[in-house]
Motif scaffolding. Structure first.
Motif, PDB file in Angstrom:
ATOM      1  N   GLY A 126      -3.829  12.173  11.456  1.00 45.05           N
ATOM      2  CA  GLY A 126      -3.033  11.536  10.420  1.00 45.05           C
ATOM      3  C   GLY A 126      -2.680  10.094  10.699  1.00 45.05           C
ATOM      4  N   ARG A 127      -2.661   9.685  11.969  1.00 48.92           N
ATOM      5  CA  ARG A 127      -2.195   8.343  12.329  1.00 48.92           C
ATOM      6  C   ARG A 127      -2.904   7.217  11.579  1.00 48.92           C
ATOM      7  N   PRO A 128      -4.243   7.247  11.409  1.00 47.89           N
ATOM      8  CA  PRO A 128      -4.906   6.131  10.722  1.00 47.89           C
ATOM      9  C   PRO A 128      -4.504   5.965   9.261  1.00 47.89           C
ATOM     10  N   TYR A 129      -3.804   6.941   8.671  1.00 48.03           N
ATOM     11  CA  TYR A 129      -3.409   6.851   7.269  1.00 48.03           C
ATOM     12  C   TYR A 129      -2.093   6.083   7.084  1.00 48.03           C
ATOM     13  N   PHE A 130      -1.497   5.657   8.178  1.00 48.57           N
ATOM     14  CA  PHE A 130      -0.235   4.915   8.116  1.00 48.57           C
ATOM     15  C   PHE A 130      -0.445   3.508   8.677  1.00 48.57           C
ATOM     16  N   CYS A 131       0.093   2.506   7.982  1.00 55.36           N
ATOM     17  CA  CYS A 131      -0.031   1.141   8.493  1.00 55.36           C
ATOM     18  C   CYS A 131       1.192   0.753   9.314  1.00 55.36           C
ATOM     19  N   ALA A 132       2.185   1.638   9.390  1.00 59.93           N
ATOM     20  CA  ALA A 132       3.334   1.459  10.276  1.00 59.93           C
ATOM     21  C   ALA A 132       3.536   2.781  11.017  1.00 59.93           C
ATOM     22  N   GLU A 133       4.642   2.910  11.737  1.00 60.50           N
ATOM     23  CA  GLU A 133       4.869   4.136  12.492  1.00 60.50           C
ATOM     24  C   GLU A 133       5.007   5.323  11.543  1.00 60.50           C
ATOM     25  N   PRO A 134       4.256   6.404  11.770  1.00 64.85           N
ATOM     26  CA  PRO A 134       4.338   7.574  10.880  1.00 64.85           C
ATOM     27  C   PRO A 134       5.635   8.342  11.100  1.00 64.85           C
ATOM     28  N   PRO A 135       6.131   9.010  10.063  1.00 70.62           N
ATOM     29  CA  PRO A 135       7.372   9.773  10.213  1.00 70.62           C
ATOM     30  C   PRO A 135       7.192  11.044  11.022  1.00 70.62           C
ATOM     31  N   ALA A 136       5.950  11.511  11.165  1.00 69.67           N
ATOM     32  CA  ALA A 136       5.664  12.739  11.913  1.00 69.67           C
ATOM     33  C   ALA A 136       4.163  12.798  12.153  1.00 69.67           C
ATOM     34  N   GLY A 137       3.742  13.771  12.956  1.00 71.90           N
ATOM     35  CA  GLY A 137       2.317  13.987  13.143  1.00 71.90           C
ATOM     36  C   GLY A 137       1.717  14.714  11.952  1.00 71.90           C
ATOM     37  N   HIS A 138       0.491  14.372  11.616  1.00 75.64           N
ATOM     38  CA  HIS A 138      -0.209  15.000  10.489  1.00 75.64           C
ATOM     39  C   HIS A 138      -1.676  15.217  10.852  1.00 75.64           C
ATOM     40  N   ILE A 139      -2.318  16.094  10.127  1.00 72.74           N
ATOM     41  CA  ILE A 139      -3.776  16.191  10.131  1.00 72.74           C
ATOM     42  C   ILE A 139      -4.239  16.379   8.694  1.00 72.74           C
ATOM     43  N   ARG A 140      -5.448  15.923   8.419  1.00 77.32           N
ATOM     44  CA  ARG A 140      -6.043  16.128   7.101  1.00 77.32           C
ATOM     45  C   ARG A 140      -7.237  17.050   7.250  1.00 77.32           C
ATOM     46  N   LEU A 141      -7.294  18.084   6.413  1.00 75.91           N
ATOM     47  CA  LEU A 141      -8.390  19.049   6.448  1.00 75.91           C
ATOM     48  C   LEU A 141      -9.167  18.972   5.141  1.00 75.91           C
ATOM     49  N   VAL A 192       0.846  -1.198   0.000  1.00 77.29           N
ATOM     50  CA  VAL A 192       0.000   0.000   0.000  1.00 77.29           C
ATOM     51  C   VAL A 192       0.880   1.245   0.000  1.00 77.29           C
ATOM     52  N   GLU A 193       0.346   2.325  -0.526  1.00 76.76           N
ATOM     53  CA  GLU A 193       1.042   3.606  -0.435  1.00 76.76           C
ATOM     54  C   GLU A 193       1.110   4.045   1.023  1.00 76.76           C
ATOM     55  N   SER A 194       2.126   4.808   1.334  1.00 73.23           N
ATOM     56  CA  SER A 194       2.250   5.334   2.692  1.00 73.23           C
ATOM     57  C   SER A 194       2.508   6.834   2.624  1.00 73.23           C
ATOM     58  N   PRO A 195       1.525   7.644   3.106  1.00 72.43           N
ATOM     59  CA  PRO A 195       0.268   7.270   3.751  1.00 72.43           C
ATOM     60  C   PRO A 195      -0.779   6.836   2.726  1.00 72.43           C
ATOM     61  N   THR A 196      -1.893   6.304   3.226  1.00 71.61           N
ATOM     62  CA  THR A 196      -2.944   5.845   2.330  1.00 71.61           C
ATOM     63  C   THR A 196      -4.307   5.942   3.003  1.00 71.61           C
ATOM     64  N   TYR A 197      -5.325   5.618   2.252  1.00 74.45           N
ATOM     65  CA  TYR A 197      -6.717   5.711   2.679  1.00 74.45           C
ATOM     66  C   TYR A 197      -7.019   4.717   3.806  1.00 74.45           C
ATOM     67  N   ARG A 250       1.642  18.620   7.717  1.00 77.43           N
ATOM     68  CA  ARG A 250       2.604  18.008   8.641  1.00 77.43           C
ATOM     69  C   ARG A 250       2.761  18.915   9.853  1.00 77.43           C
ATOM     70  N   LEU A 251       2.698  18.323  11.039  1.00 79.96           N
ATOM     71  CA  LEU A 251       2.788  19.086  12.276  1.00 79.96           C
ATOM     72  C   LEU A 251       4.244  19.218  12.714  1.00 79.96           C
ATOM     73  N   PRO A 252       4.589  20.316  13.370  1.00 82.15           N
ATOM     74  CA  PRO A 252       5.933  20.414  13.953  1.00 82.15           C
ATOM     75  C   PRO A 252       6.087  19.397  15.079  1.00 82.15           C
ATOM     76  N   ASP A 253       7.318  19.007  15.359  1.00 83.25           N
ATOM     77  CA  ASP A 253       7.571  17.987  16.382  1.00 83.25           C
ATOM     78  C   ASP A 253       7.083  18.412  17.756  1.00 83.25           C
ATOM     79  N   THR A 254       6.956  19.709  17.969  1.00 82.43           N
ATOM     80  CA  THR A 254       6.520  20.215  19.275  1.00 82.43           C
ATOM     81  C   THR A 254       5.010  20.192  19.454  1.00 82.43           C
ATOM     82  N   LEU A 255       4.279  19.770  18.412  1.00 85.61           N
ATOM     83  CA  LEU A 255       2.815  19.797  18.470  1.00 85.61           C
ATOM     84  C   LEU A 255       2.288  18.372  18.353  1.00 85.61           C
TER      85      LEU A 255
END
Length: 478
Positions: free
Chosen positions: A436-451, A202-207, A412-417
């Motif tokens: 953003g976490r549910p869009y990754f099937c492994a550990e995400p590289p950073a915090g994310h949000i989708r708007l 699967v693509e990372s991140p993905t649906y 992509r969120l800053p590391d402090t957030l």
């Protein structure tokens, strides 16, 4: 006021007044309710239907609406604790236990509380949906001869032909199966192509909905990193080699959540790599009709340029219309088509004929092209409004890619957030965002949000949502 809000308000008012009537007592006539509450007859009919569904009102054709008799039966409280053992034992012998987790999907399906700006949605706002055209199409469909009969299991020939023309290339109606939306099509495809316990790339991140399907089927999702030009062919080839997977699932056009488009030089590489691995590519072409006005010419689907049957193509009418118009298509070539057909028949028999007939009426009407043009223009305007507001008020949230299609921005969120804290804080501030976490099937590289900018009323609500998000960030920033 929107019709849906009027129905809810009238139903609440009538519910509050039911104590004025004795059980079996007659409520005011529909005409009296129209005059008293200054609403349309349709609103009255729908509000009474809501109360009837709740068991509070009984409607009798030609006689009116009456307060229902009170319920006297006391619900039986049982002991369901035995199910914990039964459901756990169910997976004890499975190589890869099935994990039915819908949380990542429910984030985009659940309506937030009243007054909350809905940046977490996955569908068009009602103001963007072709409600009148769909209503007219459904009315015409219901009058078609045989509209309520059993359809062919593969779908109506005319609808299969329409989807084949939409995909293009050498795809024909014989290669197409009609499905109950895109989610159902992906479910069928994964069940047909990947035995339980095997890997799926699967693509990372993905649906998240696709990850949920894979895990529920006992599959092992393996992430393949993607960038602004889509999935990386070198890493895809390495993943096939390392895992022995026989399926790759991708969204080459306006990928969810990043909005990326698979670059021209990578398109043939992806199909070539899969073919060399003896594997299939499931192409989820969900956003082709959510193209923005300034996008320019779109690349053809992978399936249109695939004579060898490597690509199993998925598309749906749901995203550009309404979440309730669940009509989609699977396209494939070769022996795999028979397996797809068999699984779909076992799972669902067929897609309801009235819905297929309504879809045909809609896409064949002049209103269809007008609707697509209006959505294309509005999505561009909303994207620009949201991107500008984020750049002005939330520059610390990185927006690496501004898409030319789809309905969302990926930040992509800053590391402090911390991501969980921001999602919770945003909701307290009155804006719902997708984590953003549910869009990754492994550990995400950073915090994310989708708007999402498609599920709100318009530019003013986008501006207000970004202002509330700024408030949430400020509360979390030292």
């Amino acid at each position: 006021m929107h019709e849906r809000s009027s129905v809810l308000e009238l139903a609440n008012s009538l519910r509050a007044e039911l104590d004025r009537y004795s059980p079996g007592g007659k409520l005011p006539s529909s005409r009296a309710l129209v005059e008293r509450y200054r609403v349309s007859p349709v609103t009255v009919t729908r509000a009474l239907a809501q109360l009837a569904a709740e068991g509070l009102v009984v409607t009798r054709p030609g006689a009116g609406a009456f307060r229902a008799e009170p319920r006297t039966r006391t619900p039986v409280v049982g002991d369901t604790s035995w199910q914990e053992v039964a459901l756990s034992a169910d997976t004890a012998t499975e190589l890869v236990p099935r994990a039915v987790d819908a949380s990542g999907v429910l984030v985009t399906l659940s309506a937030p509380p009243p007054g909350v700006v809905e940046f977490n949605g996955g569908y068009l706002h009602p103001a963007l949906q072709p409600e009148r055209a769909m209503a007219a199409a459904l009315a015409r469909a219901g009058r078609r001869p045989g509209a309520w009969g059993r359809p062919p299991t593969d779908g109506l020939p005319e609808l299969r032909e329409w989807f084949a023309r939409e995909i293009g290339g050498t795809v024909t109606a014989a290669d197409v199966l009609i499905t109950a939306g895109g989610q159902s099509a992906i479910t069928t495809a994964l069940r047909a192509l990947a035995p339980p316990g095997t890997h799926v790339l699967v693509e990372s991140p993905t649906y998240p909905g696709m990850l949920a399907i894979a895990r529920a089927a006992g599959l092992r999702p393996v992430p393949v990193p993607a960038d602004a030009d889509g999935v990386r062919p070198d890493l895809l080839e390495a993943a096939f080699r390392a895992t022995g997977a026989r399926v790759f699932v991708g969204q080459p056009l306006f990928q969810n959540p990043t909005g990326a488009v698979l670059a021209a030089e990578r398109r043939r590489d992806v199909v070539r790599i899969a073919r060399a691995a003896g594997a299939f590519v499931i192409e989820d072409d969900f956003a082709r009709r959510l193209v923005h006005e300034d996008a320019g010419p779109l690349p053809a689907p992978l399936a249109a340029e695939d004579p060898d049957g490597v690509v199993v193509h998925v598309r749906s009418l749901t995203k550009p219309t309404s979440p309730s118009l669940r009509v989609g298509a699977l396209a494939a070539r070769g022996p795999v088509l028979e397996r797809l057909r068999a699984i779909q028949v076992v799972d669902s028999f067929f897609v309801a004929r009235p819905l297929q007939e309504a879809a045909l009426e809609l896409v064949g009407s002049p209103a269809w092209s007008r609707h697509l043009r209006a959505v294309s223009q509005e999505l561009r305007n909303r994207r620009d409004t949201m991107a500008a507001a984020l750049a002005l008020h939330l520059p610390e949230l990185a927006l690496p890619h501004i898409p030319f299609g789809g309905y969302q921005l990926w930040l992509r969120l800053p590391d402090t957030l911390p991501e969980p804290a921001l999602v919770a804080g945003a909701l307290r501030a009155g804006v719902a965002v997708a984590p953003g976490r549910p869009y990754f099937c492994a550990e995400p590289p950073a915090g994310h949000i989708r708007l999402s900018f498609a599920g709100v009323a318009g530019p003013a609500e986008i501006a207000e949502g970004v202002r509330r998000l700024r408030t949430a960030v400020d509360e979390l920033t030292p």
